[in-house]
Design a protein around this motif. Structure first.
Motif, PDB file in Angstrom:
ATOM      1  N   PRO A  17       0.619  -1.255   0.005  1.00 32.78           N
ATOM      2  CA  PRO A  17       0.077  -0.069  -0.084  1.00 32.78           C
ATOM      3  C   PRO A  17       0.846   1.265  -0.032  1.00 32.78           C
ATOM      4  O   PRO A  17       1.905   1.408   0.784  1.00 32.78           O
ATOM      5  N   TRP A  18       0.350   2.152  -0.914  1.00 34.20           N
ATOM      6  CA  TRP A  18       1.316   3.569  -0.849  1.00 34.20           C
ATOM      7  C   TRP A  18       0.056   4.811  -0.855  1.00 34.20           C
ATOM      8  O   TRP A  18      -1.005   4.495  -1.333  1.00 34.20           O
ATOM      9  N   GLN A  19       0.589   5.757  -0.470  1.00 32.06           N
ATOM     10  CA  GLN A  19      -0.346   7.044  -0.190  1.00 32.06           C
ATOM     11  C   GLN A  19       0.009   7.949  -1.363  1.00 32.06           C
ATOM     12  O   GLN A  19       1.328   8.301  -1.711  1.00 32.06           O
ATOM     13  N   GLU A  20      -0.766   8.640  -2.070  1.00 27.93           N
ATOM     14  CA  GLU A  20      -0.648   9.538  -3.113  1.00 27.93           C
ATOM     15  C   GLU A  20      -1.786  10.699  -2.539  1.00 27.93           C
ATOM     16  O   GLU A  20      -2.966  10.500  -2.742  1.00 27.93           O
ATOM     17  N   GLY A  21      -1.330  11.931  -1.960  1.00 25.03           N
ATOM     18  CA  GLY A  21      -1.970  13.067  -1.809  1.00 25.03           C
ATOM     19  C   GLY A  21      -3.285  12.298  -0.341  1.00 25.03           C
ATOM     20  O   GLY A  21      -2.779  11.909   0.638  1.00 25.03           O
ATOM     21  N   ASP A  22      -4.600  12.647  -0.839  1.00 27.05           N
ATOM     22  CA  ASP A  22      -5.465  12.218   0.119  1.00 27.05           C
ATOM     23  C   ASP A  22      -6.020  10.670  -0.173  1.00 27.05           C
ATOM     24  O   ASP A  22      -6.742  10.147   0.621  1.00 27.05           O
ATOM     25  N   HIS A  23      -5.361   9.880  -0.745  1.00 26.25           N
ATOM     26  CA  HIS A  23      -5.721   8.567  -1.239  1.00 26.25           C
ATOM     27  C   HIS A  23      -4.664   7.541  -0.442  1.00 26.25           C
ATOM     28  O   HIS A  23      -3.455   7.837  -0.820  1.00 26.25           O
ATOM     29  N   LEU A  24      -5.143   6.390  -0.178  1.00 24.92           N
ATOM     30  CA  LEU A  24      -4.443   5.375   0.168  1.00 24.92           C
ATOM     31  C   LEU A  24      -4.598   4.309  -0.884  1.00 24.92           C
ATOM     32  O   LEU A  24      -5.774   3.934  -1.162  1.00 24.92           O
ATOM     33  N   TYR A  25      -3.498   3.687  -1.556  1.00 24.25           N
ATOM     34  CA  TYR A  25      -3.896   2.789  -2.724  1.00 24.25           C
ATOM     35  C   TYR A  25      -3.310   1.333  -2.218  1.00 24.25           C
ATOM     36  O   TYR A  25      -2.543   1.117  -1.758  1.00 24.25           O
ATOM     37  N   GLY A  26      -4.092   0.362  -2.703  1.00 24.68           N
ATOM     38  CA  GLY A  26      -3.921  -1.014  -2.437  1.00 24.68           C
ATOM     39  C   GLY A  26      -5.153  -1.902  -2.589  1.00 24.68           C
ATOM     40  O   GLY A  26      -6.223  -1.284  -2.423  1.00 24.68           O
ATOM     41  N   ARG A  27      -4.808  -3.217  -2.968  1.00 29.60           N
ATOM     42  CA  ARG A  27      -5.986  -4.091  -2.969  1.00 29.60           C
ATOM     43  C   ARG A  27      -6.489  -4.226  -1.490  1.00 29.60           C
ATOM     44  O   ARG A  27      -5.897  -4.623  -0.659  1.00 29.60           O
ATOM     45  N   GLY A  28      -7.737  -3.934  -1.342  1.00 31.86           N
ATOM     46  CA  GLY A  28      -8.570  -4.247  -0.248  1.00 31.86           C
ATOM     47  C   GLY A  28      -8.654  -3.042   0.856  1.00 31.86           C
ATOM     48  O   GLY A  28      -9.294  -3.119   1.655  1.00 31.86           O
TER      49      GLY A  28
ATOM     50  N   ASP B  58     -13.408   4.600  -5.952  1.00 35.38           N
ATOM     51  CA  ASP B  58     -12.279   3.749  -5.183  1.00 35.38           C
ATOM     52  C   ASP B  58     -11.641   2.675  -5.806  1.00 35.38           C
ATOM     53  O   ASP B  58     -10.916   2.078  -5.509  1.00 35.38           O
ATOM     54  N   HIS B  59     -12.440   2.334  -7.173  1.00 32.72           N
ATOM     55  CA  HIS B  59     -11.935   1.426  -8.083  1.00 32.72           C
ATOM     56  C   HIS B  59     -11.738  -0.139  -7.402  1.00 32.72           C
ATOM     57  O   HIS B  59     -10.780  -0.894  -7.753  1.00 32.72           O
ATOM     58  N   ILE B  60     -12.894  -0.205  -6.771  1.00 36.13           N
ATOM     59  CA  ILE B  60     -12.987  -1.414  -5.798  1.00 36.13           C
ATOM     60  C   ILE B  60     -12.872  -2.798  -6.886  1.00 36.13           C
ATOM     61  O   ILE B  60     -13.693  -2.668  -7.940  1.00 36.13           O
ATOM     62  N   HIS B  61     -12.393  -3.657  -6.720  1.00 37.52           N
ATOM     63  CA  HIS B  61     -12.409  -5.009  -7.550  1.00 37.52           C
ATOM     64  C   HIS B  61     -11.411  -4.604  -9.015  1.00 37.52           C
ATOM     65  O   HIS B  61     -11.402  -5.524  -9.932  1.00 37.52           O
ATOM     66  N   SER B  62     -11.042  -3.368  -9.108  1.00 38.82           N
ATOM     67  CA  SER B  62     -10.097  -3.244 -10.296  1.00 38.82           C
ATOM     68  C   SER B  62      -8.737  -2.707  -9.981  1.00 38.82           C
ATOM     69  O   SER B  62      -8.319  -2.530  -8.675  1.00 38.82           O
ATOM     70  N   PRO B  63      -7.750  -2.434 -10.760  1.00 37.79           N
ATOM     71  CA  PRO B  63      -6.353  -2.069 -10.488  1.00 37.79           C
ATOM     72  C   PRO B  63      -6.558  -0.659  -9.716  1.00 37.79           C
ATOM     73  O   PRO B  63      -7.597   0.136 -10.167  1.00 37.79           O
ATOM     74  N   ASN B  64      -5.492  -0.366  -8.962  1.00 35.00           N
ATOM     75  CA  ASN B  64      -5.181   0.823  -8.239  1.00 35.00           C
ATOM     76  C   ASN B  64      -6.537   1.240  -7.428  1.00 35.00           C
ATOM     77  O   ASN B  64      -6.976   2.342  -7.447  1.00 35.00           O
ATOM     78  N   GLU B  65      -6.956   0.109  -6.753  1.00 37.75           N
ATOM     79  CA  GLU B  65      -8.139   0.289  -5.614  1.00 37.75           C
ATOM     80  C   GLU B  65      -7.444   1.443  -4.695  1.00 37.75           C
ATOM     81  O   GLU B  65      -6.314   1.673  -4.436  1.00 37.75           O
ATOM     82  N   ARG B  66      -8.389   2.190  -4.345  1.00 37.50           N
ATOM     83  CA  ARG B  66      -7.948   3.360  -3.074  1.00 37.50           C
ATOM     84  C   ARG B  66      -9.124   3.689  -2.224  1.00 37.50           C
ATOM     85  O   ARG B  66     -10.109   3.308  -2.341  1.00 37.50           O
ATOM     86  N   LEU B  67      -8.609   4.339  -1.171  1.00 35.11           N
ATOM     87  CA  LEU B  67      -9.356   4.823  -0.204  1.00 35.11           C
ATOM     88  C   LEU B  67      -9.345   6.274  -0.009  1.00 35.11           C
ATOM     89  O   LEU B  67      -8.118   6.696   0.218  1.00 35.11           O
ATOM     90  N   HIS B  68     -10.257   7.354   0.190  1.00 34.70           N
ATOM     91  CA  HIS B  68     -10.080   8.641   0.275  1.00 34.70           C
ATOM     92  C   HIS B  68     -10.087   8.817   2.099  1.00 34.70           C
ATOM     93  O   HIS B  68     -10.731   8.837   2.652  1.00 34.70           O
ATOM     94  N   LEU B  69      -8.804   9.001   2.415  1.00 31.56           N
ATOM     95  CA  LEU B  69      -8.387   9.244   3.974  1.00 31.56           C
ATOM     96  C   LEU B  69      -9.241  10.134   4.726  1.00 31.56           C
ATOM     97  O   LEU B  69      -9.735   9.809   5.604  1.00 31.56           O
ATOM     98  N   PRO B  70      -9.554  11.436   4.131  1.00 30.21           N
ATOM     99  CA  PRO B  70     -10.486  12.346   4.904  1.00 30.21           C
ATOM    100  C   PRO B  70     -11.893  11.837   5.519  1.00 30.21           C
ATOM    101  O   PRO B  70     -12.324  11.965   6.356  1.00 30.21           O
ATOM    102  N   THR B  71     -12.428  11.041   4.224  1.00 30.13           N
ATOM    103  CA  THR B  71     -13.632  10.517   4.460  1.00 30.13           C
ATOM    104  C   THR B  71     -13.508   9.131   5.402  1.00 30.13           C
ATOM    105  O   THR B  71     -14.485   8.928   6.129  1.00 30.13           O
TER     106      THR B  71
END
Length: 461
Positions: free
Chosen positions: A109-120, A427-440
């Protein structure tokens, strides 16, 4: 400072620690559908057990099933005269394929700005962690006013095939007042959302057989009914031009929408033209007497998911194929039964398949729809919690997809679910580059704290 204020401050102070824990959890490739990840599934389950024990749930344990294990823990000793909240989650994830489309390795998992990326990270390890960290914040600054049951499974992404049996066998440990399920999501970062209806599903494979081998289309065309053509004719007869399903009896048990519900659904900010543009279609399709929001969540559908027959390679191969196949799924609404739909589809085929071919219908999966009373104390408490954090009333929606556990809990445990979540449509769930909006996500942790601290008041109201 009140217990709530202290817990919310704890979240602010520990944001980075919470994020680090989510990264650690999401780095485990707990892919339930692939046998080579069986050890990783147990690793993820053990990670959860360790986390729950750290939070004071000393009885946290792994319970084996015929498939992947379930993690179970509960408040002990039980608080008397306090309601019980069952917190549901799943620790399994979808395969990351196609891996070449990821910007970085999916389980690093890696962070870009307000998003954390990674499967799940969104579906649904981030949601499980939101609940865990909310409980941690309350326990670290005060006392939980509710009993908690944790039920975190490892097979949701493959349809929860063993969860029903688990609920039956352990129902004596699962007696609760409401289930908090964060496996749905919000429609936008600034718009909290509660899902109160989920469609069911019945999926099939339809095979049509013609000759005992592929035939030369020049030598035998005109005397043998092409099974691909017969299949297409059968499929074409399943809908009218507006999208209404023509399988006799398909709508017999569809629960109608009442006026209050239609008014609530009309609040959802879904515009026909904008939706069509975002999906890349010239215009939307479906029953004209229902709005797109109603068609997506409150009306049943029959869809063709895939077709296969004959030669599909480059160039031509002039044959009459020996067989043809279609994958079919139906999305069902409350009061429709998957087996009843199976039998009605079978009756349609018996009535309409020509005598020049043979057919076979294989039932692949089925689970009924679920709907929760919007006035249930758990739903009202969740609505107030979301309003307290976001400063606005949540929207209520029926979701077009299926979450089988909600219906299972209704049928087996008599347990209603309060459904939300802090994932977003992009969030691209089930797809490449799934991500999570961290402020939310951080606001979601706060909302779970609000829910757990206020829920006893709603049960007494």
């Amino acid at each position: 400072m009140t217990n709530k204020a202290q817990a919310l401050r704890y979240v602010d102070i520990n944001r980075q620690a919470f994020l680090n824990a989510l990264k650690e959890f999401a780095s485990i490739p707990s892919i339930s559908t692939e046998p080579e990840h069986k050890e990783d599934m147990h690793r993820a389950a053990n990670w959860l057990v360790s986390e729950l024990k750290r939070l004071g749930f000393c009885n946290a344990n792994i319970i084996e099933t015929p498939g992947h294990p379930v993690v179970l823990a509960y408040t002990e000793p039980r608080l008397t005269d306090a309601p019980t909240v069952l917190i549901y989650g799943h620790y399994d994830v979808q395969p990351p394929d196609p891996c070449e489309e990821w910007k970085n390795p999916p389980f690093e998992p890696w962070q870009e700005g307000d998003h954390l990326y990674g499967r799940g990270v969104s579906d649904m390890k981030g949601q499980v962690m939101a609940a865990l960290k909310a409980v941690e914040a309350i326990n670290a600054t005060g006392t939980l006013p509710v009993n908690i049951i944790w039920l975190i499974e490892g097979e949701e992404e493959i349809g929860s095939p063993n969860l029903g049996q688990f609920l039956e066998q352990h129902r004596h440990l699962l007696n609760a007042d409401v289930a908090l399920n964060l496996d749905t999501g919000m429609i936008a970062p600034d718009q909290p959302t509660i899902t109160y209806g989920l469609r069911g599903v019945a999926a099939f494979e339809l095979r049509v057989y013609g000759p005992n081998r592929d035939l030369h289309s020049g030598l035998f065309g005109g005397v043998v009914h092409n099974p691909a053509q017969a299949l297409c004719e059968l499929i074409a007869g399943m809908h009218d031009t507006s999208g209404k399903v023509l399988v006799p009896g398909f709508y017999d048990h569809v629960r109608p929408l009442d006026d209050e519900e239609r008014q609530e659904l009309a609040r959802l900010p879904l515009k026909e033209v904008e939706l069509a543009h975002s999906l890349g279609v010239p215009q939307l399709y479906g029953e004209p007497e229902f709005s797109p929001v109603e068609r997506i969540g409150a009306r049943p559908t029959l869809e063709i998911n895939g077709l296969y027959s004959g030669y599909t390679g480059q160039g031509s191969k002039t044959i009459i194929p020996a067989w043809a196949m279609a994958k079919i799924s139906t999305r069902l609404v409350p009061d429709q039964d998957p087996e009843d739909i199976h039998q009605k589809l079978r009756a349609y085929l018996e009535a309409n398949c020509p005598p020049t071919v043979r057919w076979e219908l294989i039932a692949l999966a089925g689970s009924p729809a679920s709907i929760t009373d919007r006035h249930h104390p758990g739903v009202r408490a969740l609505a107030q919690a979301l309003k307290n954090v976001w400063g606005k009333e949540p929207l209520y929606r029926r979701e077009g997809g299926s979450v089988p556990v909600v219906g299972m809990m209704q049928r087996i445990l008599g347990l209603e679910s309060a459904l939300s979540g802090f994932g977003l449509p992009d969030d691209h769930i089930h797809s490449p580059n799934e991500r999570l909006h961290l402020p939310t996500w951080y606001r979601g942790i706060q909302a779970v704290i609000e829910f757990l601290l206020s829920y006893p008041g709603f049960t007494r109201a």
